[in-house]
Design a protein around this motif. Structure first.
Motif, PDB file in Angstrom:
ATOM      1  N   ILE A  96       2.322   5.113   4.801  1.00 23.77           N
ATOM      2  CA  ILE A  96       3.709   5.493   4.559  1.00 23.77           C
ATOM      3  C   ILE A  96       4.571   4.819   5.623  1.00 23.77           C
ATOM      4  CG2 ILE A  96       5.359   7.398   4.538  1.00 23.77           C
ATOM      5  CD1 ILE A  96       3.042   9.166   3.519  1.00 23.77           C
ATOM      6  N   VAL A 116       5.247   3.667   0.227  1.00 22.77           N
ATOM      7  CA  VAL A 116       3.827   3.410   0.467  1.00 22.77           C
ATOM      8  C   VAL A 116       3.589   1.903   0.399  1.00 22.77           C
ATOM      9  CG1 VAL A 116       1.494   3.790  -0.401  1.00 22.77           C
ATOM     10  CG2 VAL A 116       3.175   5.631  -0.506  1.00 22.77           C
ATOM     11  N   ASP A 169      -3.398   2.753   1.839  1.00 26.03           N
ATOM     12  CA  ASP A 169      -1.946   2.927   1.840  1.00 26.03           C
ATOM     13  C   ASP A 169      -1.471   3.503   3.161  1.00 26.03           C
ATOM     14  OD1 ASP A 169      -1.889   2.138  -0.812  1.00 26.03           O
ATOM     15  OD2 ASP A 169      -1.682   4.174  -1.598  1.00 26.03           O
TER      16      ASP A 169
END
Length: 129
Positions: free
Chosen positions: A34, A19, A32
């Protein structure tokens, strides 16, 4: 070059999804995202599978700073441009492609995207801040 500890490098290398959040000009963090990170020697690298148009990648361009969460690692980071990759594959590009294939090879479609010319153009080294 980066100053990751061996323990941090091993922790980052051991997780598939990492993240990151990029910083705005005012220092606040964006949402955030990924991403997939790979380790090469004692450094960590990231690419945008969607190229330069990805929101998180555009966010990097604002301040080249952010936050990373990967397993036991939670650190402020800086993003370092590693050069112009447009149409000029380098030994680093080839090494990172191999690292992505090794780490994420079980997902062949996404690996083909993250090792494409479009993604290579966004290669960034991720260093601890």
């Amino acid at each position: 070059m980066s100053n990751w500890s061996t323990a941090e490098l091993n922790a980052i290398d051991s997780v598939d999804e990492v993240v990151i959040a990029t910083r705005r000009r005012d220092g606040s963090l964006r949402s955030d995202r990924i991403v997939w990170l790979v380790r090469h020697d004692d450094a960590v690298y990231v690419r945008s599978v969607n190229g330069t148009t990805a929101a998180w990648y555009r966010g990097v361009q604002t301040a080249h700073q952010g936050r990373l969460g990967a397993g036991s690692v939670d650190r402020d980071i800086v993003f370092v441009e590693v050069g112009d990759h447009v149409g000029q594959p380098t030994a680093l590009d080839d090494a990172l492609d191999a690292a992505y294939r090794s780490k994420y090879g079980k997902w062949s479609g996404p690996v083909a995207s993250i090792t494409s010319d479009v993604a290579r153009e966004t290669t960034l080294r991720v260093d601890p801040a």
